[in-house]
Scaffold this motif. Structure first.
Motif, PDB file in Angstrom:
ATOM      1  N   GLY A 154       2.310  77.487 126.647  1.00 51.83           N
ATOM      2  CA  GLY A 154       2.922  76.169 126.716  1.00 51.83           C
ATOM      3  C   GLY A 154       1.963  75.029 126.466  1.00 51.83           C
TER       4      GLY A 154
ATOM      5  N   LEU B 201       9.375  71.972 124.531  1.00 49.94           N
ATOM      6  CA  LEU B 201       9.342  73.409 124.819  1.00 49.94           C
ATOM      7  C   LEU B 201       8.064  73.789 125.555  1.00 49.94           C
TER       8      LEU B 201
ATOM      9  N   VAL C 193       8.369  72.691 129.173  1.00 45.27           N
ATOM     10  CA  VAL C 193       9.258  73.557 129.949  1.00 45.27           C
ATOM     11  C   VAL C 193       8.552  74.856 130.328  1.00 45.27           C
ATOM     12  N   VAL C 194       7.870  75.466 129.356  1.00 49.90           N
ATOM     13  CA  VAL C 194       7.175  76.734 129.601  1.00 49.90           C
ATOM     14  C   VAL C 194       6.055  76.539 130.619  1.00 49.90           C
TER      15      VAL C 194
ATOM     16  N   THR D  79       9.909  68.815 119.402  1.00 48.17           N
ATOM     17  CA  THR D  79      10.460  70.078 119.902  1.00 48.17           C
ATOM     18  C   THR D  79       9.378  70.903 120.585  1.00 48.17           C
TER      19      THR D  79
ATOM     20  N   GLY E 258       9.592  67.844 129.828  1.00 45.01           N
ATOM     21  CA  GLY E 258       9.763  69.293 129.821  1.00 45.01           C
ATOM     22  C   GLY E 258       9.131  69.938 131.035  1.00 45.01           C
TER      23      GLY E 258
END
Length: 425
Positions: A149, A361, A364-365, A357, A177
């Protein structure tokens, strides 16, 4: 008549060694940009206003923690002390300079933490506790995800905060995120807390505080030696310079050497431990922020196992009463002030879709992975190792593995990786 001096030929083996070990020097740093007075005033007013709010609403201890957050933001910005780029440079091109700064940070923090944890006491009778977590599958998977991430999101946990404060708009998406991932992890904590583990394993428990510190410093010395070995084999590119002021002005307007940043961050972390009873953390606040937002939208995070028991008071209390939230907010404001003083505050108005994006992402990870791993590059890696906890070393190894995967995925989101012909920051 004099005979001209002759130069003995260099043996082929010696020439080959010189080619491997010679690193071209980077150009000298450019002068720092002029300060940005409007942004500096806004940052100063924000810092003072928040400080008064915290003092009047919470008290002197919380004010001290907010002030330490401000100092951490200044230190992170001026030293550009990163974890994401350090591992990217090592894996991609064999540049170990930043990882050696990590070793200095970890070693200094370990030395400062040891007597505090041995005494078990901080300022005002605060009980100081070590950052120890289970050595198990949850940490391994979480740190692996975090390594991926942070290469997609463009920053680690601490890097996200000081980048947001200094105006890097794309990293705001990473932060969003982060909050979403951390909140999701809090909602599903029953899954990852049930994964197999060996329980809490600490060097200090088996070897005593002195023995644990000695082993930690020995391992860090071996890591430093390993970075030099890697550099000899791979001949990394030169380190790129960043704009810097000269003389005394460099303290408030220029870039600091990495070793200065390492020592400053270690010292401030020890002060956080003495003031709050726990070491500097970052990502647990993201789960708190997200859970409060979910509650405001009509959800019921109080029913999650993550917020049961003693944690329930944290969920229902003020954000400004939370130690980690105070330092996180302080870091962003401190970086705002520092970047404005250095003339480096910049807002990026256009963010390519692929980059956006990847930022979301990656956040979030990292958010989910940091909860699984009981911390991020600060709470698990730095604090865990400095506290003698073996989960910190497990975090480091598996996050480095995730970094390798993250480098493979970066081009999918329009991100580049260092090349041997490039200068690296």
């Amino acid at each position: 008549m004099t005979t001209p001096a002759t130069t003995a030929p260099v043996p082929a083996q010696r020439r080959q060694w010189l080619r491997r070990t010679s690193v071209p020097t980077a150009p000298p740093p450019a002068p720092a940009e002029p300060p940005q007075p409007v942004v500096l005033v806004v940052g100063g007013v924000l810092a003072v206003g928040l400080a008064l709010w915290v003092w009047l609403g919470q008290g002197p201890r919380e004010l001290a923690l907010f002030a330490l957050g401000l100092a951490l933001g200044v230190g992170l910005f001026h030293s550009r002390f990163g974890f994401t780029s350090a591992w990217r440079q090592l894996v991609a091109v064999g540049q170990g300079r930043a990882l050696r700064a990590h070793a200095l940070l970890l070693g200094a923090a370990s030395i400062l933490f040891t007597p505090i944890l041995a005494a078990g006491a901080g300022f005002g009778g605060v009980h100081a506790t070590a950052s120890v977590a289970p050595f198990g599958l949850s940490v391994a998977i979480g740190a692996f995800l975090f390594g991926i991430g942070m290469q997609l999101g463009g920053a680690c946990a601490s890097g996200t905060l000081f980048a947001v404060g200094s105006g890097q708009s794309a990293i705001v998406l990473t932060l969003l995120g982060f909050v979403a991932g951390g909140t999701t992890a809090a909602a599903t904590s029953g899954f990852w807390t049930s994964l197999p583990s060996l329980g809490n394993l600490s060097l200090n428990t088996g070897l005593g505080y002195g023995g644990g510190l000695a082993v930690t410093l020995l391992v860090l010395a071996l890591i430093v030696a390993g970075t030099y070995w890697v550099e000899r084999r791979r001949t990394p590119p030169p380190v790129a310079s960043v704009p810097a002021a000269r003389g005394f002005a460099r303290i408030v307007r220029g870039s600091w050497p990495l070793w200065v940043g390492a020592l400053v961050l270690a010292g401030l972390n020890a002060l956080v431990l003495l003031t709050s009873g726990s070491a500097w953390g970052i990502t647990s606040a993201f789960a708190l922020w997200g859970s409060k937002i979910w509650g405001a939208l009509g959800g019921d995070p109080s029913g999650w196992a993550f917020w049961s028991g003693p944690s329930a008071a944290t969920l229902h209390g003020s954000v400004l009463a939370n130690t980690t939230s105070l330092t996180d907010i302080g870091i962003m404001v401190g970086a705002l002030v520092a970047s404005a003083a250095a003339g480096a505050f910049t807002l990026h108005r256009r963010i390519p879709l692929r980059l956006a994006t990847g930022a979301v992402l990656g956040g979030v990870v990292m958010g989910y992975g940091s909860r699984m791993a009981y911390g991020c590059n600060i709470g698990a890696y730095l604090d865990g190792i400095a506290s003698g906890s073996l989960h910190g070393w497990l975090w480091a190894v598996t996050a480095l593995m995730g970094t390798w995967v993250g480098l493979k995925l970066r081009p999918l989101f329009g991100l580049t990786n260092p090349k041997p012909t490039d200068s690296v920051c």
